[in-house]
Write an enzyme that holds these catalytic residues in place. Structure first.
Site, PDB file in Angstrom:
ATOM      1  N   PHE A  35     -38.440  30.014  25.023  1.00  0.00           N
ATOM      2  CA  PHE A  35     -39.836  30.388  24.765  1.00  0.00           C
ATOM      3  C   PHE A  35     -40.549  30.919  26.002  1.00  0.00           C
ATOM      4  O   PHE A  35     -41.325  31.870  25.899  1.00  0.00           O
ATOM      5  CB  PHE A  35     -40.603  29.152  24.232  1.00  0.00           C
ATOM      6  CG  PHE A  35     -40.068  28.667  22.929  1.00  0.00           C
ATOM      7  CD1 PHE A  35     -39.153  27.610  22.885  1.00  0.00           C
ATOM      8  CD2 PHE A  35     -40.436  29.285  21.738  1.00  0.00           C
ATOM      9  CE1 PHE A  35     -38.636  27.174  21.678  1.00  0.00           C
ATOM     10  CE2 PHE A  35     -39.928  28.848  20.522  1.00  0.00           C
ATOM     11  CZ  PHE A  35     -39.016  27.787  20.495  1.00  0.00           C
ATOM     12  N   ASP A 104     -32.832  24.123  16.001  1.00  0.00           N
ATOM     13  CA  ASP A 104     -31.686  24.903  15.520  1.00  0.00           C
ATOM     14  C   ASP A 104     -30.611  24.049  14.826  1.00  0.00           C
ATOM     15  O   ASP A 104     -29.719  24.586  14.173  1.00  0.00           O
ATOM     16  CB  ASP A 104     -31.073  25.716  16.687  1.00  0.00           C
ATOM     17  CG  ASP A 104     -30.763  24.845  17.927  1.00  0.00           C
ATOM     18  OD1 ASP A 104     -30.978  25.346  19.060  1.00  0.00           O
ATOM     19  OD2 ASP A 104     -30.346  23.685  17.760  1.00  0.00           O
ATOM     20  N   HIS A 119     -39.382  18.084  16.956  1.00  0.00           N
ATOM     21  CA  HIS A 119     -40.140  19.220  16.417  1.00  0.00           C
ATOM     22  C   HIS A 119     -39.601  19.681  15.071  1.00  0.00           C
ATOM     23  O   HIS A 119     -39.845  20.811  14.655  1.00  0.00           O
ATOM     24  CB  HIS A 119     -40.160  20.381  17.428  1.00  0.00           C
ATOM     25  CG  HIS A 119     -40.930  20.044  18.665  1.00  0.00           C
ATOM     26  ND1 HIS A 119     -40.829  20.757  19.836  1.00  0.00           N
ATOM     27  CD2 HIS A 119     -41.809  19.040  18.917  1.00  0.00           C
ATOM     28  CE1 HIS A 119     -41.622  20.209  20.746  1.00  0.00           C
ATOM     29  NE2 HIS A 119     -42.222  19.168  20.216  1.00  0.00           N
TER      30      HIS A 119
HETATM   31  N1  APR Z   1     -29.390  26.751  31.631  1.00  0.00           N
HETATM   32  C1  APR Z   1     -30.389  26.021  32.228  1.00  0.00           C
HETATM   33  N2  APR Z   1     -31.706  26.206  31.979  1.00  0.00           N
HETATM   34  C2  APR Z   1     -32.024  27.172  31.085  1.00  0.00           C
HETATM   35  C3  APR Z   1     -31.055  27.980  30.432  1.00  0.00           C
HETATM   36  C4  APR Z   1     -29.693  27.730  30.744  1.00  0.00           C
HETATM   37  N3  APR Z   1     -28.691  28.442  30.177  1.00  0.00           N
HETATM   38  N4  APR Z   1     -31.707  28.861  29.615  1.00  0.00           N
HETATM   39  C5  APR Z   1     -33.031  28.618  29.757  1.00  0.00           C
HETATM   40  N5  APR Z   1     -33.224  27.614  30.638  1.00  0.00           N
HETATM   41  C6  APR Z   1     -34.495  26.968  31.004  1.00  0.00           C
HETATM   42  C7  APR Z   1     -35.614  27.942  31.323  1.00  0.00           C
HETATM   43  O1  APR Z   1     -35.684  28.107  32.727  1.00  0.00           O
HETATM   44  C8  APR Z   1     -36.861  27.234  30.777  1.00  0.00           C
HETATM   45  O2  APR Z   1     -37.614  26.605  31.821  1.00  0.00           O
HETATM   46  O3  APR Z   1     -34.908  26.268  29.842  1.00  0.00           O
HETATM   47  C9  APR Z   1     -36.335  26.144  29.847  1.00  0.00           C
HETATM   48  C10 APR Z   1     -36.820  26.305  28.424  1.00  0.00           C
HETATM   49  O4  APR Z   1     -38.211  26.076  28.437  1.00  0.00           O
HETATM   50  P1  APR Z   1     -39.074  26.590  27.184  1.00  0.00           P
HETATM   51  O5  APR Z   1     -38.692  27.996  26.868  1.00  0.00           O
HETATM   52  O6  APR Z   1     -40.512  26.250  27.472  1.00  0.00           O
HETATM   53  O7  APR Z   1     -38.539  25.716  25.967  1.00  0.00           O
HETATM   54  P2  APR Z   1     -38.913  24.199  25.648  1.00  0.00           P
HETATM   55  O8  APR Z   1     -39.211  23.438  26.894  1.00  0.00           O
HETATM   56  O9  APR Z   1     -37.836  23.675  24.771  1.00  0.00           O
HETATM   57  O10 APR Z   1     -40.274  24.361  24.779  1.00  0.00           O
HETATM   58  C11 APR Z   1     -40.795  23.192  24.183  1.00  0.00           C
HETATM   59  O11 APR Z   1     -42.397  24.576  23.011  1.00  0.00           O
HETATM   60  O12 APR Z   1     -42.924  26.399  21.696  1.00  0.00           O
HETATM   61  C12 APR Z   1     -42.651  25.062  21.681  1.00  0.00           C
HETATM   62  O13 APR Z   1     -41.806  23.935  19.840  1.00  0.00           O
HETATM   63  C13 APR Z   1     -41.417  24.804  20.865  1.00  0.00           C
HETATM   64  O14 APR Z   1     -39.776  23.077  21.173  1.00  0.00           O
HETATM   65  C14 APR Z   1     -40.473  24.112  21.843  1.00  0.00           C
HETATM   66  C15 APR Z   1     -41.431  23.555  22.870  1.00  0.00           C
END
Ligand code: APR
Length: 242
Positions: A35, A104, A119
């Site tokens: 995201f 997912d 979620h």
């Molecule tokens: N390896 C390590 N880190 C990774 C990788 C990877 N292959 N791919 C992405 N990341 C890290 C990114 O740097 C990012 O900081 O994963 C993190 C994902 O953060 P977000 O995109 O904010 O996702 P998340 O924390 O799960 O969001 C929480 O927000 O929109 C809502 O409901 C939605 O569940 C989600 C919640």
């Protein structure tokens, strides 16, 4: 980073109650976007326009299109090696549960059984008028009108909605019990999910944060690993465990 891996291996071996907390970074190596990183979904769309309870009422076409794309994604892609390693570690008794923000269903598809979905999930949908529930196939075609006249929506928590009580209570209990709490791939920016690592730490757990980018909780962690791909790190760790 070798020393960090050695330390994490020691803590994994020594912990009697290990909880893994995953975010969207756990599934990017499967092909699903996260995201908030540079290619994240919220860099392209405003979550309040497509993923909030208002959007379901005011912007229903945009809502349906957004979730149709994400349901197609969870049919097109699948769990990667990292999901399978976590499932194996559960069977081997190395980890006791997974708390996930992901919708997912990939942890369960890979074989994990104790998974708290804070979620909700894209795998099931329900009619927001009559409550009828079914698996998500109808979102592949976009035929989301219920015969009662209502709209089917995914069983995910929309912005502005409360978290599912049972998943939240179970995640809270596991966070309080954890001796080792490992965050994998979350920016830790969304409440109340991001309180779980804080609660674990407050109850005496060692806190490990594995995330490509920095997070607001890095300062309270006992170990932080940035810049490593989660799937690759899990393979490295698993290859060093008996
Ligand atoms: N390896 C390590 N880190 C990774 C990788 C990877 N292959 N791919 C992405 N990341 C890290 C990114 O740097 C990012 O900081 O994963 C993190 C994902 O953060 P977000 O995109 O904010 O996702 P998340 O924390 O799960 O969001 C929480 O927000 O929109 C809502 O409901 C939605 O569940 C989600 C919640």
């Amino acid at each position: 980073e070798g020393k960090q891996v050695d330390l994490l291996l020691d803590w994994l071996r020594g912990s009697n109650y290990t909880v893994v907390f995953t975010g969207a970074g756990m599934s990017t190596e499967s092909g699903l976007p996260d995201f908030r990183s540079s290619k994240g979904l919220w860099k392209k769309q405003d979550p309040s326009r497509v993923a909030s309870i208002e959007s379901l009422n005011k912007n229903v076409e945009a809502f349906i299109d957004f979730y149709r794309q994400r349901v197609i994604g969870v049919h097109e892609y699948k769990p990667h090696k990292g999901h399978h390693i976590l499932a194996k570690w559960e069977k081997e008794g190395r980890i006791q549960s997974i708390i996930t923000q992901n919708v997912d269903g990939f942890h369960q598809m890979a074989g994990s059984s104790r998974v708290h979905e804070l979620h909700g999930t894209l795998q099931r949908v329900h009619c927001q008028k009559c409550g009828r529930e079914e698996s998500n196939e109808r979102y592949l075609t976009g035929d989301v009108r219920c015969e009662c006249g209502g709209i089917f929506r995914p069983n995910v928590v929309l912005f502005g909605e409360p978290l599912p009580q049972e998943a939240f209570q179970n995640a809270l209990a596991d966070s309080e019990r954890a001796e080792l709490f490992i965050v994998l791939g979350s920016s830790l920016t969304v409440t109340p999910a991001n309180q779980m690592p804080v609660i674990a730490k407050r109850n005496g757990a060692k806190l490990v944060i594995v995330n490509m980018d920095e997070t607001p909780l890095d300062g309270m962690a006992d170990l932080v690993i940035h810049g490593e791909k989660i799937g690759e790190l899990l393979e490295k760790l698993d290859s060093r465990l008996p």
